[in-house]
Design a protein around this motif. Structure first.
Motif, PDB file in Angstrom:
ATOM      1  N   LEU A 149       1.371  -1.281  -3.116  1.00 21.96           N
ATOM      2  CA  LEU A 149       2.575  -1.027  -3.729  1.00 21.96           C
ATOM      3  C   LEU A 149       3.897  -0.728  -2.890  1.00 21.96           C
ATOM      4  N   PHE A 150       3.766   0.097  -1.985  1.00 21.62           N
ATOM      5  CA  PHE A 150       4.733   0.697  -1.071  1.00 21.62           C
ATOM      6  C   PHE A 150       4.125   1.677  -0.079  1.00 21.62           C
ATOM      7  N   HIS A 151       4.837   1.913   1.148  1.00 18.06           N
ATOM      8  CA  HIS A 151       4.719   2.826   2.072  1.00 18.06           C
ATOM      9  C   HIS A 151       5.820   3.502   2.374  1.00 18.06           C
ATOM     10  N   TYR A 152       5.363   4.665   2.959  1.00 13.36           N
ATOM     11  CA  TYR A 152       6.389   5.477   3.672  1.00 13.36           C
ATOM     12  C   TYR A 152       5.914   5.535   5.251  1.00 13.36           C
ATOM     13  N   TYR A 153       6.969   5.241   6.079  1.00 10.58           N
ATOM     14  CA  TYR A 153       6.714   6.042   7.518  1.00 10.58           C
ATOM     15  C   TYR A 153       7.764   6.848   7.544  1.00 10.58           C
ATOM     16  N   ASP A 154       7.375   8.141   7.805  1.00  5.61           N
ATOM     17  CA  ASP A 154       8.218   9.430   7.498  1.00  5.61           C
ATOM     18  C   ASP A 154       8.901   9.082   6.328  1.00  5.61           C
ATOM     19  N   LYS A 155      10.360   9.089   6.390  1.00  5.24           N
ATOM     20  CA  LYS A 155      11.008   9.132   5.244  1.00  5.24           C
ATOM     21  C   LYS A 155      11.634   7.616   4.708  1.00  5.24           C
ATOM     22  N   ASP A 156      11.168   6.722   5.879  1.00  2.00           N
ATOM     23  CA  ASP A 156      11.443   5.027   5.586  1.00  2.00           C
ATOM     24  C   ASP A 156      10.463   4.419   4.665  1.00  2.00           C
ATOM     25  N   PHE A 157      11.048   4.177   3.690  1.00  2.30           N
ATOM     26  CA  PHE A 157      10.520   3.696   2.332  1.00  2.30           C
ATOM     27  C   PHE A 157      10.396   1.969   2.620  1.00  2.30           C
ATOM     28  N   ASN A 158       9.075   1.436   2.277  1.00  2.00           N
ATOM     29  CA  ASN A 158       8.739   0.150   2.610  1.00  2.00           C
ATOM     30  C   ASN A 158       8.144  -0.484   1.136  1.00  2.00           C
ATOM     31  N   ASN A 159       8.980  -1.480   0.533  1.00  2.00           N
ATOM     32  CA  ASN A 159       8.342  -1.642  -0.897  1.00  2.00           C
ATOM     33  C   ASN A 159       7.798  -3.011  -0.357  1.00  2.00           C
ATOM     34  N   GLU A 160       6.635  -3.429  -1.323  1.00  2.00           N
ATOM     35  CA  GLU A 160       5.953  -4.848  -0.953  1.00  2.00           C
ATOM     36  C   GLU A 160       6.691  -5.693  -2.094  1.00  2.00           C
ATOM     37  N   ALA A 161       6.933  -7.206  -1.619  1.00  2.91           N
ATOM     38  CA  ALA A 161       7.959  -7.758  -2.279  1.00  2.91           C
ATOM     39  C   ALA A 161       7.526  -8.168  -3.833  1.00  2.91           C
ATOM     40  N   ASP A 162       6.227  -7.802  -3.931  1.00  2.00           N
ATOM     41  CA  ASP A 162       5.872  -8.369  -5.416  1.00  2.00           C
ATOM     42  C   ASP A 162       5.302  -6.957  -6.284  1.00  2.00           C
ATOM     43  N   THR A 163       6.089  -5.773  -5.810  1.00  2.00           N
ATOM     44  CA  THR A 163       5.788  -4.645  -6.648  1.00  2.00           C
ATOM     45  C   THR A 163       6.929  -4.630  -7.661  1.00  2.00           C
ATOM     46  N   PRO A 164       6.463  -4.406  -9.016  1.00  2.00           N
ATOM     47  CA  PRO A 164       7.716  -4.386 -10.062  1.00  2.00           C
ATOM     48  C   PRO A 164       8.491  -3.493  -9.779  1.00  2.00           C
ATOM     49  N   ASP A 165       9.748  -3.332 -10.251  1.00  2.00           N
ATOM     50  CA  ASP A 165      10.832  -2.541 -10.151  1.00  2.00           C
ATOM     51  C   ASP A 165      10.199  -1.256 -11.185  1.00  2.00           C
ATOM     52  N   ASN A 166       9.354  -1.394 -12.091  1.00  2.00           N
ATOM     53  CA  ASN A 166       9.126  -0.328 -12.718  1.00  2.00           C
ATOM     54  C   ASN A 166       8.338   0.691 -11.997  1.00  2.00           C
ATOM     55  N   PHE A 167       7.915   0.584 -10.830  1.00  2.00           N
ATOM     56  CA  PHE A 167       7.229   1.724 -10.032  1.00  2.00           C
ATOM     57  C   PHE A 167       8.055   2.025  -9.019  1.00  2.00           C
ATOM     58  N   GLN A 168       8.166   3.293  -8.899  1.00  2.00           N
ATOM     59  CA  GLN A 168       9.025   3.839  -7.902  1.00  2.00           C
ATOM     60  C   GLN A 168       8.407   5.098  -7.064  1.00  2.00           C
ATOM     61  N   SER A 169       9.121   5.212  -5.922  1.00  2.00           N
ATOM     62  CA  SER A 169       8.237   6.426  -5.145  1.00  2.00           C
ATOM     63  C   SER A 169       9.350   7.580  -4.696  1.00  2.00           C
ATOM     64  N   ARG A 170       8.771   8.531  -4.444  1.00  2.00           N
ATOM     65  CA  ARG A 170       9.591   9.814  -3.614  1.00  2.00           C
ATOM     66  C   ARG A 170       8.575  10.623  -2.638  1.00  2.00           C
ATOM     67  N   ARG A 171       9.136  10.760  -1.547  1.00  5.68           N
ATOM     68  CA  ARG A 171       8.389  11.594  -0.440  1.00  5.68           C
ATOM     69  C   ARG A 171       9.625  12.667  -0.205  1.00  5.68           C
ATOM     70  N   PRO A 172       9.446  13.695  -0.823  1.00  3.86           N
ATOM     71  CA  PRO A 172      10.219  14.799  -0.480  1.00  3.86           C
ATOM     72  C   PRO A 172      10.210  15.605   0.808  1.00  3.86           C
ATOM     73  N   ASN A 173       8.652  15.388   1.285  1.00  2.33           N
ATOM     74  CA  ASN A 173       8.571  16.048   2.430  1.00  2.33           C
ATOM     75  C   ASN A 173       7.183  15.238   3.294  1.00  2.33           C
ATOM     76  N   THR A 174       6.549  15.592   4.240  1.00  2.00           N
ATOM     77  CA  THR A 174       5.713  15.027   4.954  1.00  2.00           C
ATOM     78  C   THR A 174       4.528  15.059   4.327  1.00  2.00           C
ATOM     79  N   SER A 175       4.242  16.288   3.520  1.00  2.00           N
ATOM     80  CA  SER A 175       2.882  16.502   2.812  1.00  2.00           C
ATOM     81  C   SER A 175       2.823  15.716   1.344  1.00  2.00           C
ATOM     82  N   PHE A 176       3.949  15.514   0.695  1.00  2.00           N
ATOM     83  CA  PHE A 176       3.764  15.058  -0.646  1.00  2.00           C
ATOM     84  C   PHE A 176       4.401  13.904  -0.746  1.00  2.00           C
ATOM     85  N   CYS A 177       3.926  12.992  -1.976  1.00  2.00           N
ATOM     86  CA  CYS A 177       4.358  11.825  -2.148  1.00  2.00           C
ATOM     87  C   CYS A 177       4.074  11.606  -3.635  1.00  2.00           C
ATOM     88  N   PHE A 178       4.969  11.097  -4.410  1.00  2.00           N
ATOM     89  CA  PHE A 178       4.844  10.697  -5.952  1.00  2.00           C
ATOM     90  C   PHE A 178       5.088   9.453  -6.019  1.00  2.00           C
TER      91      PHE A 178
END
Lengths: 109, 113
Positions: B46-75
C-alpha cells in the motif's frame, strides 16, 4: 503481467512426499528470496540466493537460483504437515519487495 | 526479542466506520511498510516510509492513509471501510534503503460488517 510467476498455484500432498515449487521471470535479478507464510501469520524469510546456479539447503528444503538469475526453485523432501503454508518468492526493487504469485501448500498427515 | 508487533490481531468494523491499525517495531529499522493481503494471494504493498519520507503506491486508494509519528510506530487509517477492504493487513520493516530482507509482523485481520 506478473513479474514473478509461481507454479503450481496450489499443491495438496500427503506427508512424506517430495515436491518442487517454481518461480519464473523473464527479468534478471541480483538476488531472490523465498518466504513462507503460515496460516494467520506474516511471511518469514527462508533464504536469499544471490549467485547464478547457487544451491542452498535448509534442513529438508533445497533452494536453487537459475544460472541466468531469472528463475528459482524450492524443493521439499519428505514433506511434513508443519510445511503447510503459502510460499512466496520475492525480489527487491529499491525499497520494495515484489512478490511472486504464491504457492499454497497443504500437507496432510 | 526484537520484533514487529501488530495490534489488534483481529479487528471488526462496520461499513463506513473509520478504523486504525497499529504497528510497532523494536528493531530500530528505518523503513516501514504496510501491505494488504487477500485470501491465498501475495501481499500487496500500500505504502512505505523511509524514515519520515512517505511513499504511496500509485494504485493505493485515497481511503487508505498512514502516519508514522516516530521510528517505532506506524499506523494505517482506513477512513471509510468497504466490504472489499476486508483482508489481512501486514506491517513490515527493513533496516535500510535497498535492504533485500523485510521483517513482517503477524498481521491484523480486518472484518467489515
Amino acid at each position: 503481467t506478473q513479474l514473478l510467476e509461481q507454479s503450481p498455484q496450489f499443491l495438496s500432498i500427503q506427508e512424506g512426499e517430495n515436491l518442487t515449487v517454481y518461480c519464473n521471470s523473464s527479468s534478471v535479478f541480483s538476488s531472490l528470496q523465498w518466504y513462507r507464510q503460515e496460516p494467520g501469520e506474516g511471511p518469514v524469510l527462508l533464504v536469499t540466493v544471490v549467485t547464478g546456479g547457487e544451491v542452498k539447503k535448509l534442513k529438508r528444503l533445497t533452494f536453487q537460483f537459475g544460472d541466468a538469475r531469472k528463475d528459482s526453485s524450492l524443493h521439499i523432501t519428505a514433506a511434513q504437515p508443519g510445511d503447510t503454508g503459502l510460499y512466496l518468492c520475492a525480489v527487491s526493487n529499491t525499497d520494495k519487495l515484489i512478490f511472486g504469485t504464491g504457492t499454497r501448500l497443504q500437507v496432510f498427515p | 526479542d526484537a520484533m514487529v508487533i501488530q495490534n489488534p490481531r483481529y479487528q471488526v468494523t462496520q461499513f463506513g466506520k473509520p478504523v486504525t491499525l497499529s504497528c510497532s517495531q523494536t528493531l530500530n529499522h528505518n523503513v516501514m511498510y504496510w501491505y494488504q493481503q487477500k485470501s491465498s494471494q501475495a501481499p500487496k504493498l500500500l505504502f512505505h516510509y523511509y524514515d519520515k519520507d512517505f511513499n504511496n503506491e500509485a494504485d493505493t486508494p485515497d481511503n487508505f492513509q498512514s502516519r508514522r509519528p516516530n521510528t517505532s510506530f506506524c499506523f494505517l487509517d482506513i477512513r471509510s471501510p468497504g466490504l472489499g477492504d476486508a483482508a489481512m493487513y501486514l506491517c513490515a520493516t527493513s533496516g535500510f534503503r535497498g535492504s533485500v530482507e523485510q521483517f513482517f509482523g503477524p498481521g491484523t485481520r480486518l472484518t467489515v460488517l
